[in-house]
Design a protein around this motif. Structure first.
Motif, PDB file in Angstrom:
ATOM      1  N   LEU A 491       0.852  -1.190   0.000  1.00  0.00           N
ATOM      2  CA  LEU A 491       0.000   0.000   0.000  1.00  0.00           C
ATOM      3  C   LEU A 491       0.886   1.238   0.000  1.00  0.00           C
ATOM      4  CD1 LEU A 491      -2.639  -1.185   2.643  1.00  0.00           C
ATOM      5  CD2 LEU A 491      -2.739  -1.398   0.152  1.00  0.00           C
ATOM      6  N   SER A 492       1.279   1.665  -1.178  1.00  0.00           N
ATOM      7  CA  SER A 492       2.189   2.799  -1.312  1.00  0.00           C
ATOM      8  C   SER A 492       1.406   4.113  -1.369  1.00  0.00           C
ATOM      9  CB  SER A 492       3.039   2.649  -2.571  1.00  0.00           C
ATOM     10  OG  SER A 492       3.765   3.823  -2.839  1.00  0.00           O
ATOM     11  N   PRO A 493       1.767   5.109  -0.556  1.00  0.00           N
ATOM     12  CA  PRO A 493       1.073   6.405  -0.625  1.00  0.00           C
ATOM     13  C   PRO A 493       1.236   7.082  -1.980  1.00  0.00           C
ATOM     14  CG  PRO A 493       2.389   6.209   1.387  1.00  0.00           C
ATOM     15  CD  PRO A 493       2.779   5.066   0.507  1.00  0.00           C
ATOM     16  N   ASP A 494       2.326   6.795  -2.673  1.00  0.00           N
ATOM     17  CA  ASP A 494       2.605   7.438  -3.958  1.00  0.00           C
ATOM     18  C   ASP A 494       2.169   6.588  -5.151  1.00  0.00           C
ATOM     19  OD1 ASP A 494       3.836   9.586  -2.588  1.00  0.00           O
ATOM     20  OD2 ASP A 494       5.704   8.446  -2.467  1.00  0.00           O
ATOM     21  N   ALA A 495       2.512   5.295  -5.132  1.00  0.00           N
ATOM     22  CA  ALA A 495       2.217   4.417  -6.273  1.00  0.00           C
ATOM     23  C   ALA A 495       0.856   3.750  -6.175  1.00  0.00           C
ATOM     24  CB  ALA A 495       3.307   3.366  -6.416  1.00  0.00           C
ATOM     25  N   GLY A 496       0.179   3.880  -5.041  1.00  0.00           N
ATOM     26  CA  GLY A 496      -1.127   3.249  -4.869  1.00  0.00           C
ATOM     27  C   GLY A 496      -1.012   1.812  -4.407  1.00  0.00           C
TER      28      GLY A 496
END
Length: 562
Positions: A491-496
């Motif tokens: 769950l990446s804040p930038d890559a989704g």
């Protein structure tokens, strides 16, 4: 007992090293691509040898060794400067009632070939610098000579496949909702002002899906956060600090068992010798457990951005006519003659070994292996297999090396330097047998050979049934087929939301048919989540790691060698 490390080292290992930066995500992605590619490779081997007849059927040991070699070869092709990289989970091919751990060596007598109708779960994993991608996928073996099965799988095994697949896909969608809380279905929220994905929400959804398909969630199923070098590989060896996740065990089946305990003809009471079913208060006579390090799993957590989770769901069909308990048999596959083949190096143990073979084996393991599970074949000079050389000759050399290593294995395991991973299988124990068992030790009973965390010694606390007593009931159990799907999600804040392993875009499930369908209020939420995943414009965006182009990888390796 906590490890004696400084607060500075604790902050470095558990916090700074687990920030999902672009560099870390790249390592996760590459590990995910390797697991996806290896699964595709193994499925193609099974299809060619079992379904299409292009090759003599591979044995389980050969498939496991080919898969492990495939992973190690791809790992070696990138991140040349990274020392800690390799196999995170040896390839296992768990057949029918096997849950996990069946990965025979070439020398094992239990080495088998598959039969039409078998349910086979392919389980594997890869790690790059400690960042892990694990994967499990269940397939059905159909008769040879067919380019496609003539009909779907039916019955209880089909129900289990449907339930486990649907539960896994739904939980992955829920995890993706943690990055877009506004898309969480309102029917799953008890309070619309608090839009979070919680552990209790995940448990509710999975439990409902299992009940709808008349299945039980097999103990050891879990949805858990993983971190660098902490991906559940040493469960049962060490207690992970600050554990975060949902774990299913026998206790989760107890309430349903108690509801079904009174047969209309009273046969349950008669067989147990009791007219009333006594319920034990599990908190009576026991002090509150202090757990500052949060080693005991609890559903009281919130899924957050920047975390990585594994979704490991195992389902088994329930007998329609007779209530009972689905449990795990850790008998190491003795009924099949299976030997221990997967081991964990307990780095906290240090002993002086007497045998030369033992010292040589320990030296090779410490030099070449990490904290992840390993097999004896991994320390052979002929591993990984080279596709450009004679395969039969390489297999013979590995088989010879494994026989030599086994001379030193016993002392290493006796000194607890190597901890064997059991071959777990699934058993169904009828309720009438459960009710016959007296537990004289009450809440103080435990199984010394399989220690549990404080407060979790009782698989069935309301009935006062200890782990040791439950173990004695396994002789009354009968094997039950298990379906398993495991995916790793970042769950990446930038890559989704990045799905490192699994996914229906990459691997379609086997053709099965169930007479059941999802029911209850959760059904609408599951349908809504499925629609959001398919909506490319306004829905949930889940980026799946795809299968690698092996021709490009080979060309890149040739260029680097020149």
């Amino acid at each position: 007992m906590a490890l004696q490390i400084s607060p500075k080292d604790t902050d470095l290992l558990l916090k700074k090293k687990n920030v999902l930066s672009a560099d870390v995500l790249d390592k996760y992605r590459y590990a995910g691509e390797i697991t996806q590619t290896c699964l595709s490779y193994l499925i193609s081997l099974i299809n060619d040898s079992y379904h299409l007849g292009k090759h003599e059927p591979y044995s389980a040991a050969e498939l496991c060794l080919l898969g492990d070699s495939f992973i190690q070869t791809l790992v070696n092709s990138k991140y040349k400067k990274v020392i800690e990289k390799g196999i995170a989970q040896p390839v296992t091919l768990d057949v029918n009632d096997m849950i996990v751990g069946y990965s025979p060596e070439l020398t094992d007598e239990s080495n088998l070939t598959f039969q039409p109708g078998d349910i086979v779960t392919i389980n594997l994993g890869c790690q790059i610098d400690g960042y892990t991608s694990n994967l499990a996928h269940t397939i059905v073996i159909y008769p040879s000579g067919l380019t496609a099965p003539t009909g779907p799988l039916l019955g209880g095994p089909a129900d289990a496949v449907c339930a486990s697949y649907l539960a896994t896909e739904t939980v992955v969608s829920l995890l993706a909702c943690a990055l877009s809380p506004e898309k969480i279905p309102n029917s799953l929220l008890s309070d619309n002002s608090n839009r979070h994905i919680t552990g209790s929400m995940i448990r509710k959804v999975v439990d409902t899906i299992a009940q709808s398909f008349n299945c039980a969630i097999v103990p050891t199923s879990k949805v858990r956060r993983i971190r660098r070098f902490l991906a559940g590989q040493a469960e049962g060896v060490v207690a992970e600090r600050d554990f975060k996740g949902v774990v299913w065990s026998e206790i989760d089946q107890e309430s349903d068992l108690l509801k079904r305990s009174n047969f209309q003809d009273g046969s349950a009471s008669a067989s147990s010798g009791n007219t009333d079913l006594s319920i034990i208060d599990q908190t009576k006579g026991r002090s509150d457990i202090q757990n500052p390090d949060k080693a005991i799993p609890t559903d009281d957590f919130v899924v957050s951005a920047g975390e990585v989770y594994t979704v490991d769901i195992k389902m088994a069909p329930i007998d329609k006519q007779e209530p009972g308990l689905v449990t795990v048999d850790s008998g190491d596959g003795r009924d099949r003659g299976a030997k221990h083949s997967i081991f964990i190096r307990d780095v906290s143990m240090s002993e002086q070994l007497k045998l030369r073979n033992s010292r040589r084996l320990l030296s090779l393991v410490d030099k070449e292996q990490s904290v992840y599970p390993f097999k004896l074949a991994y320390v052979s000079e002929s591993f990984p297999l080279d596709s450009k050389k004679d395969l039969a000759e390489q297999l013979a050399k590995i088989e010879k090396d494994v026989k030599i290593f086994r001379f030193g294995l016993t002392e290493c395991t006796n000194k607890q330097l190597f901890v064997p991973k059991a071959v777990l299988s699934c058993k169904f124990i009828p309720l009438r047998e459960v009710l016959k068992v007296p537990t004289s030790t009450g809440i103080n009973g435990f199984d010394a050979s399989n220690p549990a965390l404080p407060g979790m010694e009782l698989p069935l606390p309301k009935l006062g049934l200890t782990a040791l007593k439950l173990k004695t009931l396994l002789k009354h159990g009968r094997p039950v087929t298990v379906s398993r799907f495991l995916s790793t999600v970042a769950l990446s804040p930038d890559a989704g939301c990045v799905r490192l392993s699994g996914g229906n875009k990459t691997f379609t499930p086997s053709w099965v048919h169930s007479d059941y369908q999802l029911q209850g209020p959760v059904a609408a939420a599951v349908g809504e989540l499925a629609a959001l995943v398919q909506d490319e414009r306004f829905g949930l965006k889940i980026d799946e790691c795809r299968v690698m182009d092996l021709s490009a990888v080979a060309a890149n390796d040739d260029a680097m060698e020149e």
